[in-house]
Design a protein around this motif. Structure first.
Motif, short mmCIF file in Angstrom:
data_model
loop_
_atom_site.label_atom_id
_atom_site.label_comp_id
_atom_site.label_asym_id
_atom_site.label_seq_id
_atom_site.Cartn_x
_atom_site.Cartn_y
_atom_site.Cartn_z
N ASN A 38 38.64 5.48 6.03
CA ASN A 38 39.14 4.83 5.46
C ASN A 38 39.59 5.00 3.92
OD1 ASN A 38 38.13 2.37 4.39
ND2 ASN A 38 35.78 3.34 3.38
N ALA A 39 40.85 3.77 3.71
CA ALA A 39 41.29 4.16 2.90
C ALA A 39 41.63 2.92 2.56
CB ALA A 39 42.76 4.79 2.91
N TYR A 40 42.26 2.86 0.33
CA TYR A 40 42.72 1.33 -0.02
C TYR A 40 44.99 1.69 -0.41
CZ TYR A 40 38.74 -1.13 -0.03
OH TYR A 40 37.69 -2.02 0.35
N LEU A 41 44.69 1.13 0.03
CA LEU A 41 46.05 0.37 -1.33
C LEU A 41 46.11 -0.60 -2.15
CD1 LEU A 41 49.00 0.11 1.61
CD2 LEU A 41 49.25 2.29 0.41
N LEU A 42 47.08 0.23 -4.16
CA LEU A 42 46.65 -1.09 -4.45
C LEU A 42 47.71 -0.90 -4.86
CD1 LEU A 42 43.54 1.55 -4.27
CD2 LEU A 42 43.23 0.14 -6.20
N PHE A 43 47.95 -2.41 -5.29
CA PHE A 43 49.52 -2.73 -6.37
C PHE A 43 49.28 -3.97 -6.48
CE2 PHE A 43 49.20 -3.60 -1.27
CZ PHE A 43 50.22 -4.91 -0.82
N VAL A 44 50.47 -4.57 -7.43
CA VAL A 44 51.09 -5.38 -8.26
C VAL A 44 52.15 -6.68 -7.51
CG1 VAL A 44 51.94 -6.53 -10.19
CG2 VAL A 44 50.11 -4.99 -10.66
N ASP A 45 51.65 -7.76 -6.51
CA ASP A 45 51.88 -8.02 -5.65
C ASP A 45 53.29 -8.61 -6.50
OD1 ASP A 45 52.76 -9.91 -3.62
OD2 ASP A 45 51.86 -11.32 -3.83
N GLY A 46 54.37 -8.53 -5.99
CA GLY A 46 55.56 -9.18 -6.90
C GLY A 46 56.31 -8.28 -7.14
#
Length: 519
Positions: free
Chosen positions: A56-64
């Motif tokens: 179970n994981a998450y990718l976090l980033f700013v769109d654009g």
């Protein structure tokens, strides 16, 4: 009222701090809840949930701000799917995601927040107390184009962009040496603007590098949006009209200054880099001077110096001569000026101020208007207003000629920040000429020379190598000596490794040329 103030104070105390020094927990849900609370109402922050097999994981980033294709190419979903639950470690994840250009391990949530806002992608995996930062910056960026403020006839046509990595790469293409260093720092409490302090190890003075870093570290400000913020916060004398730091959007200009032992600061989000230390003569020189043959460069430099003096003093000279020193003019010219000013209701001092302020307003309007109509408005405005003012008897024709020639002279200065300083100083000179005549102009010149003699840029005298005098430095001030004779770097910036080129580089005719045959 007191209850209301007490309520406000309690409300301010209850606001959570944006700084999160907490460590990343092994429980993924706790980390995500904290980050979601921190990024509340931030619709551009993407929390991409990944369930791959038992992982179970998450990718976090700013769109654009990221390149989604790059993230997909790394095959993170497939990698996580192949990992067994009991084998998940931070080192194992880093080894598996080595296809990314840059991978970094972090242990604090604050580091995760900082990297997300910088445009990186953060990977958080359940049962792993370490986050993985993946450099996959992307998004829409302006490409490399020709510089607009430093156009040349001969020379490279590429200019800096708003991306710090593109800009450092452009400089690296010019100087392909492992001695070229780039120290990364963040400036601005809220903006976290990235900067790169670039220098050539062995050429730069250690004292200069230490002073630049110390001044950068002393900056305490909420945000830095352009290089002008940093320039104003680190210059030696903020009250001086003269710029003490050179700015440029040309990689070749930056590279040339680095090779002379100077330091360049490249700021993310702006196409203008800062170069220090700077001397007065640098602002009179264009990068094109070093690409033409030296005869042409010498002529152009003398032309610029003459027109700098014209841009600074011509209106004030006209005011002084026509008001106090009419005997200095030839009789025919005196009669011509007197006849043209016969119907003018204002003295020459007021006339000069009216025309100079109008000209500056037209120039500013031309800059602010859209490019399609800006130049047309400025040119037509100058012609129509000038002609109408002469016909209406508000200003005289000689004054229109003087102001026009002064405006042309200011355009010959290669650096905009020095040109606008000369334009500003023109007005005090007009006041001095209106009050004291030529004596006022001489007084103004003495004040400026005294100020320039005392001015320094990061410890370097502003008028060097003229004051203090350096014999070797005279080859690149008023003249530009041939390249085969400039075999030493400037002594004011480089103390060691001053040799620029080998010996006996002066061109000499071959044997065939001496006999009259082509070699």
């Amino acid at each position: 009222m007191r209850k209301f103030k007490k309520f406000l104070k309690e409300g301010q105390k209850s606001v959570p701090s944006e700084k999160m020094d907490k460590e990343i927990e092994a429980d993924l849900s706790i980390n995500i809840d904290r980050l979601k609370e921190l990024f509340a109402d931030c619709s551009d922050i993407v929390f991409r949930h990944i369930v791959a097999g038992n992982v179970n994981a998450y990718l976090l980033f700013v769109d654009g701000l990221i390149d989604t294709n790059s993230i997909q190419l790394h095959g993170i979903h497939q990698i996580l799917k192949e990992i067994e639950t009991d084998r998940i470690t931070a080192d194992f994840l880093v080894e598996k995601i080595l296809s990314a250009s840059s991978v970094l391990e972090i242990t604090l949530l604050d580091d995760a927040v900082t990297n997300i806002l910088k445009g990186n992608t953060v990977l958080l995996v359940d049962k792993v107390k370490t986050g993985i930062v993946i450099d996959a910056k992307g998004g829409q960026r302006r490409g490399v184009t020709e510089p607009e403020t430093e156009s040349v006839v001969r020379g490279p046509r590429e200019g800096l962009t708003e991306s710090i990595r593109v800009n450092t790469a452009l400089v690296r293409q010019k100087i392909r040496s492992n001695r070229l260093k780039a120290i990364a720092k963040d400036v601005g409490e809220e903006t976290k603007t990235g900067i790169a302090i670039m220098y050539i190890d062995g050429l730069v003075s250690p004292e200069l590098l230490k002073e630049v870093q110390a001044r950068i570290d002393r900056i305490k400000i909420d945000g830095v949006l352009e290089s002008g913020y940093i320039e104003e916060l680190i210059e030696d004398n903020p009250w001086s009209f003269f710029p003490q730091i050179q700015n440029s959007e040309r990689p070749d200009t930056i590279a040339a200054n680095l090779l002379e032992g100077r330091v360049a600061i490249i700021i993310d989000g702006t196409p203008l880099a800062l170069i220090m230390p700077a001397t007065f003569w640098q602002f009179m020189q264009a990068s094109e001077d070093y690409y033409h043959r030296f005869h042409i460069s010498i002529f152009l430099r003398f032309l610029r110096i003459i027109f700098v003096f014209i841009a600074l003093t011509l209106p004030s000279l006209y005011v002084a001569v026509t008001t106090y020193h009419q005997e200095m003019l030839p009789t025919n010219l005196l009669f011509s000026i007197a006849s043209s000013r016969e119907a003018i209701p204002f003295p020459a001092f007021i006339e000069a101020l009216i025309m100079e302020i109008s000209f500056e307003a037209l120039r500013e309007a031309g800059v602010r208007l859209p490019k399609i109509v800006g130049q047309a408005v400025s040119i037509l405005g100058a012609l129509v207003i000038g002609q109408a003012a002469v016909e209406a008897g508000i200003v005289s024709a000689p004054m229109v000629i003087v102001v026009s020639l002064t405006g042309i002279a200011s355009f010959t200065i290669p650096r905009f920040n020095m040109a606008i300083s000369i334009r500003l100083l023109r007005f005090p000179f007009i006041f001095l000429a209106g009050m004291f005549g030529l004596f006022g102009i001489v007084l103004g010149i003495l004040i400026i020379l005294t100020h320039l003699s005392k001015l320094r840029s990061f410890g370097i005298p502003y008028l060097s190598p003229i004051s203090p005098m350096s014999k070797e430095g005279q080859k690149d001030v008023f003249i530009r000596a041939p390249w085969w004779s400039m075999n030493k770097r400037p002594s004011q910036t480089v103390k060691n490794d001053r040799t620029r080129e080998g010996e006996d580089l002066k061109p000499s005719p071959g044997k065939g040329s001496e006999e009259g045959n082509p070699t």
